[in-house]
Scaffold this active site. Structure first.
Site, PDB file in Angstrom:
ATOM      1  N   PRO A 177       0.829  -1.206   0.000  1.00 23.31           N
ATOM      2  CA  PRO A 177       0.000   0.000   0.000  1.00 23.31           C
ATOM      3  C   PRO A 177       0.863   1.256   0.000  1.00 23.31           C
ATOM      4  O   PRO A 177       1.999   1.241   0.469  1.00 23.31           O
ATOM      5  CB  PRO A 177      -0.797  -0.120   1.305  1.00 23.31           C
ATOM      6  CG  PRO A 177       0.032  -0.998   2.179  1.00 23.31           C
ATOM      7  CD  PRO A 177       0.807  -1.914   1.268  1.00 23.31           C
ATOM      8  N   GLY A 178       0.331   2.324  -0.565  1.00 17.90           N
ATOM      9  CA  GLY A 178       1.047   3.598  -0.559  1.00 17.90           C
ATOM     10  C   GLY A 178       1.857   3.859  -1.804  1.00 17.90           C
ATOM     11  O   GLY A 178       2.551   4.867  -1.893  1.00 17.90           O
ATOM     12  N   CYS A 179       1.789   2.949  -2.779  1.00 17.11           N
ATOM     13  CA  CYS A 179       2.525   3.129  -4.025  1.00 17.11           C
ATOM     14  C   CYS A 179       1.558   3.540  -5.133  1.00 17.11           C
ATOM     15  O   CYS A 179       0.473   2.978  -5.249  1.00 17.11           O
ATOM     16  CB  CYS A 179       3.219   1.828  -4.430  1.00 17.11           C
ATOM     17  SG  CYS A 179       4.459   1.271  -3.248  1.00 17.11           S
ATOM     18  N   GLN A 180       1.970   4.519  -5.933  1.00 12.74           N
ATOM     19  CA  GLN A 180       1.148   4.959  -7.054  1.00 12.74           C
ATOM     20  C   GLN A 180       1.035   3.836  -8.087  1.00 12.74           C
ATOM     21  O   GLN A 180      -0.036   3.558  -8.601  1.00 12.74           O
ATOM     22  CB  GLN A 180       1.764   6.202  -7.689  1.00 12.74           C
ATOM     23  CG  GLN A 180       0.980   6.745  -8.857  1.00 12.74           C
ATOM     24  CD  GLN A 180       1.614   7.989  -9.458  1.00 12.74           C
ATOM     25  OE1 GLN A 180       2.773   8.298  -9.200  1.00 12.74           O
ATOM     26  NE2 GLN A 180       0.864   8.695 -10.263  1.00 12.74           N
ATOM     27  N   SER A 181       2.148   3.179  -8.378  1.00 14.28           N
ATOM     28  CA  SER A 181       2.160   2.030  -9.280  1.00 14.28           C
ATOM     29  C   SER A 181       1.757   0.794  -8.480  1.00 14.28           C
ATOM     30  O   SER A 181       1.769   0.812  -7.256  1.00 14.28           O
ATOM     31  CB  SER A 181       3.563   1.814  -9.850  1.00 14.28           C
ATOM     32  OG  SER A 181       4.019   2.974 -10.483  1.00 14.28           O
TER      33      SER A 181
END
Length: 154
Positions: free
Chosen positions: A65-69
């Site tokens: 979680p927390g990743c744009q990709s």
């Protein structure tokens, strides 16, 4: 990604004897390049060299979680060492994963926990990336540290 029955080991095997040596080697490799465009190309190439990530792990349970990709990671403890695998749907992010796993995979949980991911900032990576990518790599580093804490407690 390989088929579910693939026998290729998806976990990154460290090139250097310690996390500190891996950080130093990455810094030296990045210093070879004159500008960030060349560094980005190098980082993308690192991502292309990651071991194949099993398709069965490209699910919500493995998603960071927390990743744009989209980013997936797997951690396992074997012989007292934390073994890490990772993948992303973005080329530059795959390269950043490769750098993180080069530092942390194949190390003891204690060594992982003792190696602060501040090296990402020290190498200039966080400043050179967009805010979203910087937040994403911080999320990946947190996922590695959490896996090490779980392994250390086991």
């Amino acid at each position: 990604m390989p088929e579910a029955g693939s026998s290729i080991d998806p976990f990154v095997v460290p090139e250097e004897a310690s996390a500190a040596e891996a950080v130093a080697a990455i810094g030296e490799e990045l210093d070879v390049f004159d500008d960030w465009m060349q560094r980005y190309q190098y980082i993308i190439e690192l991502g292309r060299k990651l071991p194949p990530f099993p398709e069965r792990w490209a699910d919500d349970a493995h998603r960071v979680p927390g990743c744009q990709s989209r980013v997936w990671m797997e951690a396992t403890l074997a012989g007292g060492l934390l073994r890490l695998a990772g993948a992303s749907d973005a080329a530059i992010v795959s390269g950043l994963i490769a750098m993180l796993l080069r530092v942390y995979s194949g190390r003891s949980p204690a060594e992982v926990l003792a190696t602060d991911p501040v090296f990402l900032k020290d190498l200039g990576l966080l400043e050179a990336l967009s805010t979203n990518r910087g937040n994403g790599i911080a999320a990946m580093a947190r996922a590695v540290q959490q896996a090490a804490r779980r392994a250390d407690a086991a």
